[in-house]
Design a protein around this motif. Structure first.
Motif, short mmCIF file in Angstrom:
data_model
loop_
_atom_site.label_atom_id
_atom_site.label_comp_id
_atom_site.label_asym_id
_atom_site.label_seq_id
_atom_site.Cartn_x
_atom_site.Cartn_y
_atom_site.Cartn_z
N ILE A 1 0.26 8.39 -1.73
CA ILE A 1 1.52 8.12 -2.32
C ILE A 1 2.70 7.57 -1.62
O ILE A 1 3.27 6.95 -1.94
CB ILE A 1 1.87 9.64 -3.04
N LEU B 1 7.77 -2.04 -11.87
CA LEU B 1 7.11 -0.51 -11.75
C LEU B 1 5.74 -0.84 -11.02
O LEU B 1 5.20 0.16 -10.50
CB LEU B 1 7.27 0.47 -12.63
N LEU C 1 -2.13 1.69 -16.66
CA LEU C 1 -0.58 1.48 -16.14
C LEU C 1 -0.80 0.16 -15.80
O LEU C 1 0.35 -0.31 -15.79
CB LEU C 1 -0.82 2.74 -15.03
N ILE D 1 2.28 6.84 -8.91
CA ILE D 1 2.50 7.17 -10.13
C ILE D 1 1.11 8.01 -10.67
O ILE D 1 1.02 9.02 -11.29
CB ILE D 1 2.86 6.17 -11.25
N LEU E 1 2.61 -1.15 -17.25
CA LEU E 1 3.69 -0.87 -16.42
C LEU E 1 4.62 -2.21 -16.55
O LEU E 1 3.83 -3.40 -16.31
CB LEU E 1 3.47 -0.65 -14.96
N GLU F 1 -5.59 4.12 -14.21
CA GLU F 1 -5.23 2.85 -13.42
C GLU F 1 -5.05 1.66 -14.22
O GLU F 1 -4.09 0.99 -14.23
CB GLU F 1 -6.23 2.62 -12.34
N TYR G 1 4.30 0.54 -7.83
CA TYR G 1 4.22 2.00 -7.72
C TYR G 1 3.12 2.49 -8.42
O TYR G 1 3.21 3.68 -8.56
CB TYR G 1 5.64 2.66 -8.39
N ARG G 2 2.31 1.93 -8.75
CA ARG G 2 1.07 2.35 -9.73
C ARG G 2 0.42 3.40 -9.15
O ARG G 2 0.16 4.55 -9.75
CB ARG G 2 0.08 1.04 -10.18
N SER H 1 0.66 11.12 -8.66
CA SER H 1 1.57 12.08 -9.06
C SER H 1 0.72 12.66 -10.36
O SER H 1 1.01 13.96 -10.40
CB SER H 1 2.96 11.72 -9.44
N GLY H 2 0.37 12.08 -11.12
CA GLY H 2 0.06 12.59 -12.42
C GLY H 2 -1.34 13.56 -12.02
O GLY H 2 -1.36 14.55 -12.75
#
Lengths: 293, 616
Positions: free
Chosen positions: B158, A261, A253, A268, A257, A250, A264-265, A271-272
């Motif tokens: 998300i 972006l 990023l 992301i 980033l 976190e 959107y942290r 998703s990782g």
């Protein structure tokens, strides 16, 4: 600059690790994902606030607040979860979910829906410098507390009878009960520990934000859930690894980033996390469980 | 091949009784909904109509959640996200072009200016939901149990983050406004009716059956050839579609909304509604929504403070959330399955007492041939060698007993032959190209099994238990039902067909497990202590059934058993295992007199003594 970011990353990771560890201890013993863990944090924050308003000196107030968290966790088990003993994992999860919702409403009406400022002593928000580096006192304390707590917990689990019984119970609770160890004591200890860890995490969280609100525990505990799953649900080393990993990713990023972006942290990061789980569905350090045919 | 297709066409023409039953239930629920709505439409005021419209939209969303969580047993927080995605997609597609230019200045060109009607937008949204469902479900459903629940929570975060961050498209955390409000009472009711029918019918389809079986007992399900991932994915996608449809309606019902309307609190509301009614059935979702909407409507009148029974009430925040939480706790404590969650209405099943059972008929055997061969098989568990370099082969149309002292490695060997345990080294060949040890592939390849600790699906009916297995080999559900009834009759369980399996007595559950295994039309039947815990009469019954089954169907039976009389009477060949190794292999007579066997069972001194006696 880089050193500063690393310190921040480790200190955030430490908070996540403490929370994830609390969740993992309870999960490994009773199979409960405790959604109300975040409310333990909030409660600790309010306890600190109340103690400070009552004129208790800061260190004593912190101690009091953490003890409050531990008691609240044990009380939660006694009132809400003990009647559910033996219920399905789903029922337990939903009960804690409902308890969490109820506590939030109680905080909103009993205290205030607005954030309350907490007077953090000035020395905690300062910084000290080594040559070119400037390092915040807060993150340093945070890292020190996390590491001390992890060492103390490790000591407890390895060197005491109750701790050993708890490690055994995480693998096979039935056998531990057959050895004559009372189930209630193990479960109460698990909640006590998770409460202590949530209390410590809450103190670190409040120290960096200097305010308390009814939803304070929500975001960090959500992250801790994810950390616990990445690490391997119910695995204690996994929870710690997952917590630190999440914190580090976190912060890195955040630092790296591009501005476009940055919002959107979380997406992301998560998703990782899901990508990690694709490769290792049981988590980084899977929990050991007995299986009988 | 030609025979196969013919069989398929004849089975299609008869609607399975499960579907007829489900159809009647769905119609009954839809009729109740329409009648209630009609009453409100004729006699209620505008505010009441809005409440009912909202309830119908929530019903669609909660049914979406039920289709997934109710059938798979995995609590999902992610369906709130699908509602949100559906709402935003509909908002963008139906926003008037002029308004869109002012409200969303930076909207990418390919998204701008569609100005669709609601139904056109709904079609697009549903297609999108299928895609998003597939993309999200494929990774998420690799996880199981609580981990999967947490992963759905990650999905919710998300999606929320994306909605807040994608400012050009969604206006970020600011309200998205100006969506035409075309969805009224009857549109909402029509979509909800479709969702009711979908949810009620889905649980009877082969995906629904498979998902429920895996939720009850994952290993048991794999043993009858159920691929739980595909079944869960189907439930997930269908649930996502229903939730997105609810979102589409919500957008046009509210007109303005923001991402936090579809975040944690909304997910909480959806779950609370489902839990109060009962997660396991569409009837539960239906009643849950009705009850909670009524309660919330009553409570909401006091949220802003006011007088109650002459007492002044303070202004309360989040009272509805609090009431939902309390309702949820009470239901979980007092009635864990929810108010009506245990079962569906089953109107048809109640009116017709018994379905017709086809009398015992010759079972078409699977193409014979193919033996099981086990080559240099070993399995180690952290230092313990459970099975050590075992080479054996088993022929169809024979009964083999595997015996040995406790802890000899019998069950581990059986598990490896069933594909349930991956060998540490060596190979198991079951005559097909199943690449790796995987219980459901082995089951589909004709290796059926039962477990030492019975693994029936407790919350499914006795018939459904067997249909799950039969569906793997039969071309359609009607054919599977017929086959399942035949196997139940074979095992003398036909009168219990519609009872939940949990209500059966121990011996009956054992027989159910055998019936379920036989419904796979296996080439081999693996039985792990089939007579354990049975009394002498039940054991005798079992022996005669097994002998008869073997004679009728020429399948290979491999059984582990401690009941020596059973083994010696029934088996033609006996394999003795001790400490992971095969110490004897032959006819019952040969094995009984083998000194190594006697030593393993009775100790070497007794063995020597017995040998001495034999000489005398």
């Amino acid at each position: 600059m880089i050193a500063q970011q690393i310190i921040n990353a480790v200190s955030l990771g430490g908070v996540y690790a403490l929370l994830a560890l609390g969740l993992a201890i309870v999960f490994s013993i009773v199979g409960l994902i405790n959604f109300a863990h975040g409310e333990l944090m909030t409660l600790t924050g309010y306890a600190l606030l109340a103690a400070l308003i009552a004129g208790v000196p800061f260190p004593a107030a912190v101690l009091l607040a953490v003890i409050c968290a531990a008691i609240a966790a044990v009380a939660m088990e006694r009132i809400a979860f003990r009647p559910m003993r033996g219920a399905s994992v789903t029922s337990l999860l939903l009960t804690s979910f409902a308890v969490s919702g109820l506590l939030k409403v109680i905080f909103q009406n009993g205290v205030s829906a607005r954030p309350q400022a907490v007077a953090i002593p000035g020395w905690m928000t300062g910084a000290f410098s080594f040559g070119d580096f400037t390092i915040g006192v807060g993150p340093t304390i945070s890292i020190a507390v996390s590491i001390l707590a992890l060492i103390a917990l490790e000591f407890f689990l390895r060197r005491t009878v109750t701790g050993t019984a708890m490690r055994a119970a995480a693998e096979d609770f039935d056998v531990v009960r057959l050895m004559g160890i009372p189930a209630n004591r193990i479960i109460a200890t698990a909640f006590l520990l998770s409460g202590l860890l949530a209390g410590l995490a809450a103190m670190l969280w409040v120290a960096s934000r200097a305010s308390v609100d009814p939803l304070m525990g929500f975001t960090p505990v959500l992250k801790a859930f994810i950390a616990a799953v990445v690490g391997g649900l119910g695995s204690l080393p996994g929870a710690v690894a997952g917590g630190f990993l999440l914190g580090v990713i976190e912060v890195l990023l955040q630092a790296m980033l591009p501005a476009a972006l940055a919002p959107y942290r979380d997406a992301i990061v998560l998703s990782g996390v899901i990508a990690v789980l694709l490769i290792r569905p049981q988590g980084l350090i899977p929990a050991v469980r007995v299986q009988r045919s | 091949m030609a025979v196969m297709t013919m069989e398929r066409s004849t089975s299609r023409s008869i609607l399975p009784t499960a579907f007829r039953n489900a159809g009647v239930d769905a119609l009954a629920m839809i009729a109740a909904l329409v009648l209630a709505v009609l009453a409100i439409y004729l006699f209620g005021n505008a505010a009441m109509q809005r409440v009912v419209t909202y309830a119908a939209i929530m019903l669609t969303a909660v049914l979406g959640l039920q289709m997934f969580s109710g059938n798979t047993g995995i609590v999902s927080f992610g369906h709130a996200a699908f509602v949100g995605l559906g709402a935003y997609a509909t908002g963008i597609l139906t926003l008037p072009a002029a308004l869109q230019r002012t409200a969303l200045r930076d909207l990418p060109q390919f998204l701008a200016g569609y100005e669709m009607s609601f139904f056109a937008a709904l079609v697009v949204v549903l297609v999108l939901a299928v895609l998003i469902g597939l993309v999200t479900g494929t990774p998420l459903l690799r996880l199981s149990g609580s981990s999967a629940s947490i992963a759905t929570l990650a999905l919710l975060i998300i999606v929320y983050t994306l909605l807040v961050a994608g400012r050009e498209i969604t206006r970020g955390s600011q309200p998205f406004y100006g969506v035409p409000r075309e969805v009224g009472l009857w549109t909402a009711v029509a979509v909800a009716a479709m969702a009711i029918a979908a949810a009620r019918l889905f649980r009877e389809t082969s995906f629904g059956l498979a998902a429920r079986a895996a939720a009850d007992d994952e290993r048991g399900a794999a043993a009858v050839g159920v691929d739980h991932r595909i079944a869960r994915l189907a439930a997930w996608v269908l649930g996502a579609v229903a939730a997105a449809a609810a979102g589409a309606m919500m957008a046009q019902f509210l007109g303005a909304f923001s991402p936090k309307d579809f975040y944690f609190d909304f997910g909480f509301t959806m779950l609370a509604m489902l839990i109060v009614g009962g997660m396991a059935s569409s009837l539960g979702a239906f009643t849950g929504v009705v009850v909670t909407v009524l309660v919330v409507e009553v409570v909401r009148r006091f949220e802003g403070g006011g007088m109650l029974f002459g007492l002044e009430m303070p202004v309360l925040f989040g009272l509805t959330q609090g009431v939902l939480a309390v309702a949820m706790i009470l239901v979980i404590w007092r009635r864990p399955t929810g108010l009506f969650g245990d079962r569906e209405l089953n109107l048809l099943r109640r009116s017709h007492a018994k379905a017709e059972f086809s009398k015992l008929e010759a079972v078409p055997a699977r193409a014979a041939g193919g033996s099981i061969s086990v080559d240099r098989l070993s399995r180690r568990y952290a230092g313990v060698v459970a099975v050590d370099d075992v080479t054996l082969s088993f022929q169809p149309d024979s009964i083999t007993g595997i015996i040995g002292p406790n802890g000899a490695g019998k069950t581990t060997l059986l598990n490896m032959i069933a594909g349930d345990v991956t060998p540490s080294s060596g190979t198991v060949s079951v005559g097909t190209s199943a690449r790796q040890a995987s219980a459901f592939r082995f089951a589909r390849a004709g290796i059926a099994r039962t477990f030492q600790n019975i693994r029936v699906f407790p919350r499914m009916t006795v018939l459904e238990n067997v249909v799950v297995a039969a569906r793997v080999v039969e071309p359609g559900l009607a054919a599977a039902e017929a086959a399942a009834r035949r196997e139940l009759a074979r095992m003398g369980l036909e009168s219990f067909a519609d009872r939940p399996a949990a209500s059966l007595a121990y011996g009956q559950r054992r027989r159910l497990e055998v019936a379920r295994a036989l419904a796979l039309k296996p080439r081999f039947l693996l039985l792990d202590e089939p007579a354990a815990g049975m009394n002498a009469v039940e054991t005798a019954e079992l022996v005669s059934i097994l002998a008869a089954v073997r004679n009728e169907r020429h399948i290979g039976v491999i059984l582990i058993e401690h009941d020596m009389r059973l083994v010696m009477n029934l088996c033609e060949r006996i394999v003795v295992i001790d400490r992971g190794r095969v110490i004897a292999d032959g006819t019952p007579g040969e094995v009984q007199n083998n000194p190594a066997v006697v030593a393993a069972y009775l100790g070497s001194r007794t063995a020597r003594a017995r040998q001495g006696n034999d000489v005398q």
